[in-house]
Scaffold this active site. Structure first.
Site, PDB file in Angstrom:
ATOM      1  N   TRP A 133       3.767   6.081  -9.856  1.00 10.83           N
ATOM      2  CA  TRP A 133       3.271   4.956  -9.090  1.00 10.83           C
ATOM      3  C   TRP A 133       1.750   5.046  -9.063  1.00 10.83           C
ATOM      4  O   TRP A 133       1.181   6.119  -8.814  1.00 10.83           O
ATOM      5  CB  TRP A 133       3.838   5.036  -7.675  1.00 10.83           C
ATOM      6  CG  TRP A 133       3.427   3.945  -6.747  1.00 10.83           C
ATOM      7  CD1 TRP A 133       3.366   2.608  -7.022  1.00 10.83           C
ATOM      8  CD2 TRP A 133       3.032   4.094  -5.390  1.00 10.83           C
ATOM      9  NE1 TRP A 133       2.958   1.923  -5.896  1.00 10.83           N
ATOM     10  CE2 TRP A 133       2.751   2.812  -4.884  1.00 10.83           C
ATOM     11  CE3 TRP A 133       2.882   5.190  -4.526  1.00 10.83           C
ATOM     12  CZ2 TRP A 133       2.339   2.585  -3.565  1.00 10.83           C
ATOM     13  CZ3 TRP A 133       2.478   4.972  -3.216  1.00 10.83           C
ATOM     14  CH2 TRP A 133       2.199   3.669  -2.748  1.00 10.83           C
ATOM     15  N   ASP A 214       9.216  11.892  -3.227  1.00 12.31           N
ATOM     16  CA  ASP A 214       8.895  10.553  -2.744  1.00 12.31           C
ATOM     17  C   ASP A 214      10.169   9.732  -2.875  1.00 12.31           C
ATOM     18  O   ASP A 214      10.633   9.475  -3.997  1.00 12.31           O
ATOM     19  CB  ASP A 214       7.763   9.934  -3.582  1.00 12.31           C
ATOM     20  CG  ASP A 214       7.356   8.550  -3.085  1.00 12.31           C
ATOM     21  OD1 ASP A 214       6.382   7.988  -3.623  1.00 12.31           O
ATOM     22  OD2 ASP A 214       8.013   8.013  -2.163  1.00 12.31           O
ATOM     23  N   LYS A 250      11.722  -1.318   1.148  1.00 19.60           N
ATOM     24  CA  LYS A 250      12.652  -1.996   0.250  1.00 19.60           C
ATOM     25  C   LYS A 250      14.081  -1.970   0.747  1.00 19.60           C
ATOM     26  O   LYS A 250      14.751  -2.997   0.736  1.00 19.60           O
ATOM     27  CB  LYS A 250      12.611  -1.355  -1.150  1.00 19.60           C
ATOM     28  CG  LYS A 250      11.380  -1.713  -1.956  1.00 19.60           C
ATOM     29  CD  LYS A 250      10.212  -0.846  -1.607  1.00 19.60           C
ATOM     30  CE  LYS A 250       9.017  -1.057  -2.510  1.00 19.60           C
ATOM     31  NZ  LYS A 250       7.857  -0.268  -2.020  1.00 19.60           N
TER      32      LYS A 250
END
Lengths: 401, 376
Positions: A133, A214, A250
C-alpha cells in the site's frame, strides 16, 4: 516576505488525479476503477443495514459526549481483539494482549510505528512486500524508519513469487521488522495459501523477526472473518507475538468514521499493562483521545448477537459481489475472444486486482474507453458492476488482443 | 479531563447539537464515505471564519487555510509537525518553543513528540499578585532568540484563567513583531470564556490585523460540547494565497501519515450549525448559557468568600475567565480541601469552575475559608 517562501508544493496524489480526470470526463460509459471504497451493483456507496440499526440504537440511547479514555472505547477494543484473535485464542483468554482504539487503519499503523520507534531499538528497518500500500512507506518513514522490501508479486504470473519471498525473508537481518498483509493484499489481491503462510511463519521465526500485520479487510476478502484472520491467528499460535493493525473502514463501511484498533500480543498480562501505559503516552500528544462515533457503531454491531449475525451476512454479501464481478470479468473476456490467461483475476482476492495491463494499455483504456485506473494496471473491483462488466471486458480485450 | 457541567452537576449535550444530530440521522442521502484529507470543506471554511471573523481581511484576501483535525490537540500536533519540518529552515529541531509557565501540561508533550529539542517556558503567572506577570513575559520575549515559536492561549488561559488585556496583547504583539517571533495560538474556549465569540477571538484577530503569519489551533470540544467526537481545526494565516497553498499541501502529507483523513460526525454537526443562521443563533445561545453559568459561579463564590471575611483578596476569582481558576491556595491548603473536605483541586490550587453548583457553593466557600484560616 513570508515564513513559507521556501516551502515546496507537495506532490499531487496519484489516485486523486485519476478521480479528478474521471470527474471531468463526459462519456456516459465512464468507469472509475481507482475508487478505494466499496460500491454496490448500482455503483453507489453502501451503508450496511446493521450500521443503520446500530446508529438508530445510539440515537435512542441519548448518550453524553464525554471524552473517551485515551485508549478508546473498552467494549470496542475488547471486541476488536476477539474478532481478530478468535474467542478461543489463548492469547485473548489469558489477557496477554493490549488493544487500543486507533484512527482507522492509518492511525493504528502509526501508533504502532511510533511505539516501535520509541521502544524497539534493535532495528530501524521495516520490510514491506513489493509492492505494498502506497501509504505504508511514508507512515514508517515519518516514524523514523528505513524501508526495505522483500519480493512478493510476480508480474510474469500475476501471482505470488513465493520462492522469491521466502528467499528474501530468509536473508532479512535478525530482529528487523516485517510487515505482512493479513489478507486481501493491497494493491495486488495476491495472498499466500495457508500452506505458504505456514512456511512464512517458520522462516520469520527462524530469523527472529518482529511481525507487524496489517489487517484492513477481515471478512471483506473471502466473506469469512475466521478464514481472513487465519494467518494472524496461526502466527500467534506458533508463539510469534505480533503487532496488529485493524480497520473497520471496508468491512463495516465506516470509512469516514475512522474506526480502527492497534494490538500488541505480549508475553503476559503484566507486560500488556506496561505496553498499554506507553501507548497512552504516545497517543495523548497526537490527538488526546479517539473519536467515539465509529467505534460505538462497531462495538454495538460486534457485541449485539443479532446485529453481529446480520453484519456477517452483509460483509459476505460484499465479498461475494466482488468475487462475482471477478468471475464475470473473466467469462466476459473469454466471450470477447481473448486468448490471454486471465485466471489471476479470479485467483486474486479482495477489493483490488493487478490486471497485468501495461502502462500503454492503461493509457488507451483511459483515453479511448474512459475507463480510469492507476498506471500500474490496478483496478478496484468494487467499481465493477453487472451493468458495466461487459464494457470493461470489451475494452480490455481491445487493448490486449 | 475537564468538561462543562450543568447546575445539577451533569454533562450537557447542547440542544442545538441534539437537533442537528437528529437532522443528520434523518438524512438518508448521507453516507460514511471518506472525507478529503484536509477535512470537510464546509467545516473548514466555517470554523476558520468563526476564529477570524466574518470581515477578516485575511479571508477577504484569500490568504487563509484550514486543516480539520482531531480536536485541539490534533490541530496543535499537525501545526507542530509542520513547523518542525518547514519553519526557520528545513527540519530545524533546534528552534526554541516557548510555553507559558504554567500551561496545559500536554503542550509540552505535543512539541517534544513533534521533534523539537529546545522547549522553554515564558513567565506568565505571578503567584504573589495572583495575576499576569506581564513584565516577565515581555522580558522573555525580548530575550528569546529570533524566530522562536510562542504558544499563546487565545483566551481563558489554562490553567490560570488569567488573560492579557487588549492593551497588554498590543504590547505582546509589538515585541513579537519586532523580534520575529512566531505566534501559535491555542483557542480551546472561544465563546465559552466570555459568552462572546468576537471578544474571545480578539487577540487572534488583532495579530492578524497586525500582519502576522500565524497558526491557530481551534477546539470545538467545549464550545460545542462535542468532546468525544474530536472536532478541531488548524487555521493558517499567511502572507498570500500561494504561500498558504504550499503550506497546506505539506500539511496534507503530514495528515496522510497520521490519520489519513479526519472523522466525519463532529465536523458535520459543526458545519451544519455554523452554516445556518437559525442554528447558529441557537448555538450562540447555548454557548452563552454555559458561559453565563460559569460567570455566575465565579461571582457567587467571590461574594461568599468576601462575606465570610476569608483572609486575602478574592477579586481574581471574577477577573479570571473560563473553566479554570487559580485560587491561590497553596499545596497544604489544597491537601486540606481534598482530605478533610473532599473537594478536589489540583495541587496548583486550580479549581474547575464547572464543578460548582448552587447547591455546593456554600460548602465550597466555607471550605476555602477554613483551609485559608487553619492552614498557612
Amino acid at each position: 516576505s513570508s515564513w513559507w517562501s521556501h516551502v515546496e508544493m507537495g506532490p499531487p496524489d496519484p489516485i486523486l488525479g485519476v478521480t479528478e480526470a474521471f470527474k471531468r470526463d463526459t462519456n456516459s460509459k465512464k468507469m472509475n476503477l481507482g475508487v478505494g471504497a466499496y460500491r454496490d451493483d448500482n455503483g453507489k456507496p453502501y451503508v450496511l443495514n446493521c450500521v443503520r440499526k446500530a446508529e438508530a440504537m445510539i440515537a435512542s440511547k441519548k448518550m453524553d459526549k464525554e471524552y473517551l479514555p485515551i485508549g478508546g472505547l473498552a467494549d470496542f477494543t475488547r471486541a476488536s481483539a476477539e474478532l481478530a484473535l478468535g474467542e478461543n485464542s489463548e492469547a485473548f483468554k489469558s489477557g496477554r494482549y493490549v488493544t487500543v482504539q486507533g484512527i482507522s487503519g492509518t492511525g493504528s499503523l502509526r501508533i504502532g510505528a511510533n511505539f516501535l520507534q520509541r521502544f524497539f531499538k534493535a532495528s530501524r528497518d521495516v520490510y514491506l512486500p513489493k509492492p505494498s500500500w502506497g501509504n505504508h512507506t511514508p507512515i514508517f518513514r515519518d516514524a523514523g524508519f528505513q524501508l526495505q522490501a522483500y519480493r512478493y508479486y510476480d508480474p510474469k504470473t500475476c501471482s505470488l513469487d513465493f520462492s522469491g519471498a521466502v528467499d528474501d525473508i530468509s536473508k532479512i537481518p535478525e530482529k528487523s521488522i516485517i510487515l505482512l498483509h493479513a489478507c486481501a493484499h493491497n494493491p495486488t489481491g495476491v495472498d499466500p495459501r495457508q500452506e505458504q503462510w505456514k512456511e512464512l511463519a517458520a522462516v520469520v521465526k527462524k530469523r527472529n523477526l518482529l511481525v507487524y500485520f496489517d489487517m484492513a479487510y477481515q471478512g471483506f476478502a473471502s466473506g469469512d472473518i475466521n478464514r481472513d484472520a487465519w494467518a494472524v491467528r496461526y502466527f500467534i499460535e506458533q508463539g510469534i507475538n505480533v503487532l496488529l493493525s485493524q480497520s473497520y473502514a471496508k468491512n463495516m463501511g465506516l470509512y469516514g468514521e475512522r474506526a480502527g484498533a492497534f494490538t500488541v500480543i505480549c508475553s503476559d498480562a503484566e507486560e500488556a499493562k506496561r505496553v498499554e501505559s506507553q501507548l497512552k503516552i504516545l497517543i495523548r500528544p497526537m490527538y488526546s483521545n479517539p473519536p467515539v462515533n465509529g467505534a460505538r457503531i462497531a462495538s454495538i454491531i460486534l457485541n449485539t448477537p443479532d446485529l453481529r449475525k446480520e453484519w456477517l451476512v452483509e460483509v459476505k454479501g460484499m465479498a461475494d459481489r466482488i468475487i462475482s464481478m471477478r468471475t464475470q470479468l473473466v467469462s466476459n473476456l473469454k466471450k470477447e475472444g481473448s486468448s490471454h490467461n486471465w485466471q489471476h483475476i479470479t485467483d486474486q482476492i479482495g477489493m483490488f486486482c493487478f490486471t497485468g495491463l501495461k502502462p500503454e494499455q492503461v493509457e488507451r483504456l483511459i483515453k479511448e474507453f474512459s475507463i480510469y485506473m492507476t498506471k500500474d494496471g490496478r483496478i478496484s473491483v468494487a467499481g465493477v458492476t453487472s451493468g458495466n462488466v461487459g464494457y470493461l471486458a470489451h475494452a480490455i480485450h481491445q487493448v490486449t488482443k | 479531563l475537564a468538561a462543562y457541567r450543568t447546575d445539577e452537576g451533569q454533562p450537557w449535550v447542547l440542544p442545538v447539537v441534539k437537533k442537528v444530530e437528529q437532522m443528520i440521522a434523518n438524512n438518508n442521502s448521507l453516507n460514511h464515505e471518506y472525507l478529503p484529507i484536509l477535512g470537510l470543506p464546509e467545516f473548514r471554511a466555517n470554523a476558520s471564519r468563526i476564529a477570524l471573523g466574518d470581515d477578516s481581511p485575511a479571508i477577504k484576501e484569500n490568504r487563509i487555510g484550514s486543516v480539520q483535525s482531531l480536536g485541539g490537540t490534533g490541530a496543535l500536533r499537525i501545526g507542530a509537525e509542520f513547523l518542525r519540518r518547514w519553519y526557520n529552515g528545513n527540519n530545524n529541531t533546534a528552534t526554541p518553543v516557548y510555553i507559558s509557565a504554567p500551561s496545559w501540561e500536554n503542550h509540552n508533550s505535543v512539541f517534544v513528540d513533534a521533534g523539537f529539542k529546545d522547549i522553554r517556558t515564558y513567565h506568565y503567572w505571578d503567584a504573589a499578585k495572583r495575576g499576569l506577570d506581564l513584565q516577565g513575559l515581555l522580558d522573555d520575549m525580548e530575550k528569546a532568540p529570533e524566530f522562536s515559536i510562542f504558544i499563546l492561549h487565545a483566551c481563558a488561559h489554562n490553567p490560570t484563567g488569567t488573560d492579557p488585556t487588549p492593551d497588554q496583547w498590543k504590547q505582546i504583539a509589538a515585541v513579537m513583531k519586532r523580534r520575529f517571533l512566531f505566534p501559535f495560538f491555542d483557542s480551546a474556549y472561544q465563546g465559552f470564556a466570555s459568552g462572546s465569540l468576537d471578544k474571545d477571538a480578539w487577540a487572534v484577530r488583532y495579530f492578524v490585523s497586525e500582519g502576522f503569519e500565524l497558526f491557530c489551533a481551534q477546539s470545538f470540544s467545549k464550545n460545542f460540547g462535542l468532546y468525544n467526537e474530536r472536532v478541531g481545526n488548524l487555521t493558517v494565516v499567511g502572507k498570500d494565497a500561494d504561500n498558504v497553498q504550499r503550506v497546506l499541501s505539506q500539511m496534507e502529507k503530514i495528515v496522510r501519515t497520521t490519520w489519513s483523513n479526519p472523522p466525519s460526525q463532529g465536523a458535520r454537526i459543526v458545519a451544519t450549525t455554523l452554516a445556518s443562521p437559525q442554528l447558529f443563533a441557537e448555538w450562540y445561545d447555548n454557548v452563552k448559557t454555559m458561559a453565563d453559568r460559569v460567570l455566575l459561579m465565579r461571582s457567587e463564590l467571590r461574594s461568599r468568600l468576601e462575606s465570610l471575611g476569608t483572609p486575602g483578596t478574592w477579586n481574581h476569582i471574577t477577573e479570571q475567565i473560563g473553566m479554570f481558576s487559580f485560587t491561590g491556595l497553596n499545596p497544604k491548603q489544597v491537601e486540606y480541601m481534598i482530605k478533610e473536605k473532599h473537594i478536589y483541586l489540583m495541587a496548583s490550587g486550580r479549581i474547575n469552575m464547572c464543578g460548582l453548583t448552587t447547591k455546593n457553593l456554600d460548602y465550597v466557600a466555607k471550605s476555602i475559608h477554613e483551609a485559608v484560616t487553619k492552614i498557612q
